[in-house]
Each structure stands twice: as C-alpha cells, then as structure tokens.
Design a protein around this motif. Structure first.
Motif, PDB file in Angstrom:
ATOM      1  N   TYR A 189       0.836  -1.197   0.000  1.00 47.64           N
ATOM      2  CA  TYR A 189       0.000   0.000   0.000  1.00 47.64           C
ATOM      3  C   TYR A 189       0.873   1.249   0.000  1.00 47.64           C
ATOM      4  O   TYR A 189       0.609   2.217  -0.737  1.00 47.64           O
ATOM      5  CB  TYR A 189      -0.924   0.006   1.217  1.00 47.64           C
ATOM      6  N   ARG A 190       1.906   1.222   0.836  1.00 46.33           N
ATOM      7  CA  ARG A 190       2.771   2.398   0.927  1.00 46.33           C
ATOM      8  C   ARG A 190       3.452   2.693  -0.409  1.00 46.33           C
ATOM      9  O   ARG A 190       3.425   3.828  -0.895  1.00 46.33           O
ATOM     10  CB  ARG A 190       3.827   2.186   2.017  1.00 46.33           C
ATOM     11  N   PRO A 238      -5.006  10.538   8.005  1.00 42.83           N
ATOM     12  CA  PRO A 238      -5.779  11.186   6.940  1.00 42.83           C
ATOM     13  C   PRO A 238      -7.264  11.012   7.219  1.00 42.83           C
ATOM     14  O   PRO A 238      -7.650  10.189   8.065  1.00 42.83           O
ATOM     15  CB  PRO A 238      -5.346  10.419   5.686  1.00 42.83           C
ATOM     16  N   PRO A 239      -8.125  11.757   6.555  1.00 42.73           N
ATOM     17  CA  PRO A 239      -9.570  11.543   6.728  1.00 42.73           C
ATOM     18  C   PRO A 239      -9.944  10.100   6.379  1.00 42.73           C
ATOM     19  O   PRO A 239      -9.528   9.579   5.336  1.00 42.73           O
ATOM     20  CB  PRO A 239     -10.195  12.535   5.737  1.00 42.73           C
ATOM     21  N   VAL A 240     -10.696   9.447   7.246  1.00 45.05           N
ATOM     22  CA  VAL A 240     -11.062   8.043   7.061  1.00 45.05           C
ATOM     23  C   VAL A 240     -12.579   7.944   6.934  1.00 45.05           C
ATOM     24  O   VAL A 240     -13.323   8.487   7.757  1.00 45.05           O
ATOM     25  CB  VAL A 240     -10.571   7.177   8.240  1.00 45.05           C
ATOM     26  N   TYR A 241     -13.035   7.224   5.898  1.00 44.93           N
ATOM     27  CA  TYR A 241     -14.463   7.078   5.630  1.00 44.93           C
ATOM     28  C   TYR A 241     -14.818   5.597   5.591  1.00 44.93           C
ATOM     29  O   TYR A 241     -13.974   4.747   5.306  1.00 44.93           O
ATOM     30  CB  TYR A 241     -14.829   7.736   4.294  1.00 44.93           C
ATOM     31  N   GLY A 242     -16.070   5.321   5.854  1.00 40.80           N
ATOM     32  CA  GLY A 242     -16.535   3.944   5.824  1.00 40.80           C
ATOM     33  C   GLY A 242     -16.994   3.498   4.457  1.00 40.80           C
ATOM     34  O   GLY A 242     -17.024   2.300   4.170  1.00 40.80           O
ATOM     35  N   PHE A 243     -17.365   4.459   3.572  1.00 42.25           N
ATOM     36  CA  PHE A 243     -17.876   4.121   2.251  1.00 42.25           C
ATOM     37  C   PHE A 243     -17.302   5.081   1.214  1.00 42.25           C
ATOM     38  O   PHE A 243     -17.047   6.255   1.512  1.00 42.25           O
ATOM     39  CB  PHE A 243     -19.404   4.191   2.239  1.00 42.25           C
ATOM     40  N   VAL A 250      -0.303   4.470   5.218  1.00 44.30           N
ATOM     41  CA  VAL A 250      -0.964   5.498   4.399  1.00 44.30           C
ATOM     42  C   VAL A 250      -0.805   6.862   5.050  1.00 44.30           C
ATOM     43  O   VAL A 250      -0.547   7.873   4.375  1.00 44.30           O
ATOM     44  CB  VAL A 250      -2.453   5.147   4.203  1.00 44.30           C
ATOM     45  N   ALA A 251      -0.940   6.905   6.376  1.00 44.11           N
ATOM     46  CA  ALA A 251      -0.824   8.177   7.091  1.00 44.11           C
ATOM     47  C   ALA A 251       0.578   8.763   6.946  1.00 44.11           C
ATOM     48  O   ALA A 251       0.746   9.981   6.783  1.00 44.11           O
ATOM     49  CB  ALA A 251      -1.177   7.987   8.563  1.00 44.11           C
ATOM     50  N   GLU A 252       1.598   7.920   7.001  1.00 42.94           N
ATOM     51  CA  GLU A 252       2.974   8.421   6.871  1.00 42.94           C
ATOM     52  C   GLU A 252       3.218   8.997   5.481  1.00 42.94           C
ATOM     53  O   GLU A 252       3.851  10.044   5.330  1.00 42.94           O
ATOM     54  CB  GLU A 252       3.965   7.291   7.176  1.00 42.94           C
ATOM     55  N   PRO A 276      -3.589  15.867  -1.436  1.00 42.08           N
ATOM     56  CA  PRO A 276      -4.307  15.273  -0.305  1.00 42.08           C
ATOM     57  C   PRO A 276      -4.562  13.776  -0.508  1.00 42.08           C
ATOM     58  O   PRO A 276      -4.726  13.303  -1.636  1.00 42.08           O
ATOM     59  CB  PRO A 276      -5.625  16.055  -0.279  1.00 42.08           C
ATOM     60  N   VAL A 277      -4.610  13.058   0.594  1.00 40.89           N
ATOM     61  CA  VAL A 277      -4.890  11.624   0.591  1.00 40.89           C
ATOM     62  C   VAL A 277      -6.058  11.355   1.527  1.00 40.89           C
ATOM     63  O   VAL A 277      -6.072  11.832   2.670  1.00 40.89           O
ATOM     64  CB  VAL A 277      -3.657  10.810   1.041  1.00 40.89           C
TER      65      VAL A 277
END
Length: 412
Positions: A57-58, A126-131, A92-94, A104-105
């Motif tokens: 992922y990174r 980072p902003p995290v969403y469920g959908f 992902v945050a790093e 932006p991520v």
C-alpha cells in the motif's frame, strides 16, 4: 472481488461529483508492475489484489502520488484475512504526511466498528471514511474549495447607482404592522403588497414584468384592457403566500370573458382556502426562456444569504439551487449561476438559444447590495424570473418580500 466492486463504486461517485479519473503515465504503470503481482491491475483505479500488505500500500501510494497527472488520491481497503487494516492505515498516514498538502490523501477502510472506535482516538491520520461515496463527496468539495482559493479576487463588489430613498420609504410604511394590520410583536414580520414588492425591485433597476394591482373585479377588467391581452391574473391576499397552491394564479387569459371567469374562480378558491381576497394583480403575459429563482434570507448570525437556482412551481422538488453570502463579488455571482446542475438549460439545448447569463449575474449582485443596505428585509423571493436570450425580455414575474425589525449585523 469486493475491492474491485468498491473501486467501481468510488469511480462512479467521482464522476457524478464532477471529478475526473486521472490517467496514469506509462512510467507509473511500469513502476507499479515492478513490485505488484502479475494479476494486479495497474490502471486507475489500481487493484493490488487481496494479497497486498501494508508495504505494498505504501509503495503503490507513493508511486501514484509521484505521477504529475494525479492531484489527490483515495486509498480503499476492504479488510482481507492476510493483513491488518491498522497497519495499512499507519503506512498510508505516513505517506500522506510526507506529501504535505500538495496532494491530499483520503482513505476508505471497510472494517469493523471496533476499528473505527480505535481510529477515532488516534491523531495525525488522513480523513477516514466507511464508504467510497462519502469520500468522493469530500474530495469534490475539497477540489471546489481549491478552485475557489485559486480564482482571481475582485478588488471590491460592484456598487450600483440605485434609489435607496424609495426603498426606505416603502419599508417605513410597514413599521408596526403584521399581515392583518394589527400591532406586531418583537419577532413579527409582514409581507409587502405586490405593488410595493415590485417597486422595491424597480428602485434597484431589477427588470420586472409590467402590471398593476386592481382593488376589485371591474378595475381588473379595466387594467387588462390597458395592458392588452393575453394577461396573467393573480389573487392578492396578505395571508396567502403560495398562490398557485390554491389555484390563485391564471395565465394566458386571452380576452375579457376568460379573465372574468378566472377572477370569479380565483376569488372563490382563495375564500375556500380560508383567506380574504384583497384584489387582483394583472400582468403582461411573458413567454419564452426558462424560469429561475432568486432569493434572500437574513440570518442574525452571519447576515444575508443569497440563493439562485431553477425556479417555477417545481423549485422545491428539484432543489437545484446555489447559495452565497455578502459581500458578493462578481466571480462568486457567476459561480452561483453557472454552478447549478441545470445550467445546460440556460446554455441552450436542442437548438434553443442560450439565456443571457450576464443579466442573471447582475440581478444577484443588485440583490446583494439591497440585502446589505436594508437589513429590515428578512426574506425575498423572485420566483419565477424569466431567463431569456434577449436581456430585454428577462424580467421578474413574481416577487415576495417579508420585512421586520432591522437585523444586527455580526461583527466583522
């Protein structure tokens, strides 16, 4: 399979939000192929398949963000059995922090409720969403905000030469009254008569359809002869806000016989609805163009709120409107007009000539000045306003104005 479906949903949500899917460069494809399995897809969206771990992922995110054709990225993880979503989100945050604010991520982590409870207590994520649909809406708003920040800023909103004395005189006439003429309480308001409402627009050089109010049936017939047929007739009642709901608006009345019958029907309909009929508004019959709506609503917390959108009797069904606040710059007014979903109607479809957008922008700017200078105006609705190809045919067909005590402006 679940990840692919989620990516497809996300792609559709992007497009519906007005975003474009980036085309990755050939060099990006080659670099992704160098470390991803052969079964993976290196097109956009990149599908790393279920065996991907946090390091994959990174590296994939870093590679995509290095592509000049990418402005922002969304990472989607449908938690498989082989990896921990917390480790993936950490990587992902790093990457997101290393990239700063240039690209932006956002992340969609389709995991358990316990995962989200844990995430809510962590910082620097980072902003995290469920959908994916929620993330796509956020990305679209972020892009809109970025475009707003980049646009050139006018030195100052335009100032029009208008007749403020007439507006003040009209508003002064409603001090201490409610719709039925009785004293009002501190929060009471009153709607201006149709004649006075159109006079307010006229004082600000906002084009209006020709018309006058008749006190009774006979005067209405006489006014129609002066205006010339066909005409539009509307019942007048200070307690009736939505006239068309009770059948109190009739259009394309071609002669005196049709008008007389319409007046009788409207008077009966108004009384049946529990209102007093106080006369009739007779107007020229305006045709062609598209119906739009302008509005003002004054909020004590931040002042006047302006509205523009598709109008007519279906405005509350389609809800295709945009909002702005004062002071309103010309570019902001243009954004409001061109930002509605139905703007293609104004641009002309199937051979129709485009509407004159400049007059719509100017009306918005004039209303912004009216709202700033006259805080007693609580609400104003011009619905419909006829948006026509020829600006000489563009005009307000109906207007409703509510006034009350002056609203204290919020501190600058």
């Amino acid at each position: 399979h679940n990840a692919v479906v989620t990516a497809i949903l996300a792609s559709g949500a992007y497009v519906n939000s007005g975003l474009r899917i980036a085309e990755l460069a050939d060099a990006t494809h080659e670099l992704l192929r160098s470390f991803l399995p052969a079964e993976a897809s290196v097109q956009n969206p990149v599908d790393m398949i279920a065996s991907a771990n946090e390091k994959d992922y990174r590296r994939a995110l870093e590679t995509v963000l290095d592509d000049d054709g990418v402005d922002l990225a969304l990472v989607i993880n449908v938690t498989p059995l082989l990896s921990d979503p917390r480790d993936i989100l950490t990587e992902v945050a790093e990457v997101a922090r290393d990239g700063g604010l240039d690209k932006p991520v956002l992340a969609v982590m389709m995991a358990t409720e316990e995962f989200y409870e844990e995430v809510s207590r962590q910082e620097r994520l980072p902003p995290v969403y469920g959908f994916p649909e929620s993330a796509a809406r956020a990305m679209a708003l972020l892009c809109r905000y970025a475009a707003w920040r980049r646009r050139p800023v006018d030195e100052a909103p335009p100032v029009f030469e208008v007749d403020d004395d007439t507006v003040r005189e009209i508003l002064d006439g409603y001090e201490g009254k409610t719709g039925d003429g009785s004293a009002k309480d501190d929060d009471g308001g009153v709607y201006l008569s149709p004649d006075d409402a159109f006079r307010v627009l006229g004082a600000y050089d906002i084009p209006c359809v020709g018309g006058r109010v008749a006190g009774d049936r006979e005067e209405a017939l006489e006014l129609a002869r002066e205006l010339g047929f066909p005409v539009v007739a509307k019942a007048v009642s200070s307690t009736l806000v939505h006239k068309s709901d009770v059948g109190a608006v009739r259009v394309e009345l071609g002669d005196e016989e049709e008008l007389a019958a319409a007046l009788d029907d409207m008077e009966a309909a108004v009384r049946a609805a529990g209102h007093d009929n106080e006369g009739f508004l007779l107007q020229e019959m305006a045709q062609g163009g598209h119906e739009v709506i302008f509005g003002i609503s004054t909020d004590p917390r931040f002042g006047p709120l302006l509205m523009f959108g598709l109008g007519g009797k279906y405005v509350e069904v389609f809800k295709d409107v945009r909002f702005g606040v004062t002071p309103l710059h010309r570019q902001e007014a243009e954004d409001m007009v061109r930002g509605i979903r139905g703007v293609k109607l104004l641009e002309g479809v199937r051979g129709e000539p485009p509407a004159d957008v400049d007059i719509l922008v100017e009306v918005l700017l004039r209303l912004a000045q009216l709202a700033q200078r006259h805080s007693r105006i609580r609400e104003l609705d011009i619905n419909p306003f006829l948006a026509a190809a020829d600006r000489r045919q563009a005009k307000a067909l109906d207007v409703r104005i509510q006034v009350g005590r002056p609203v204290d402006r919020p501190a600058e």
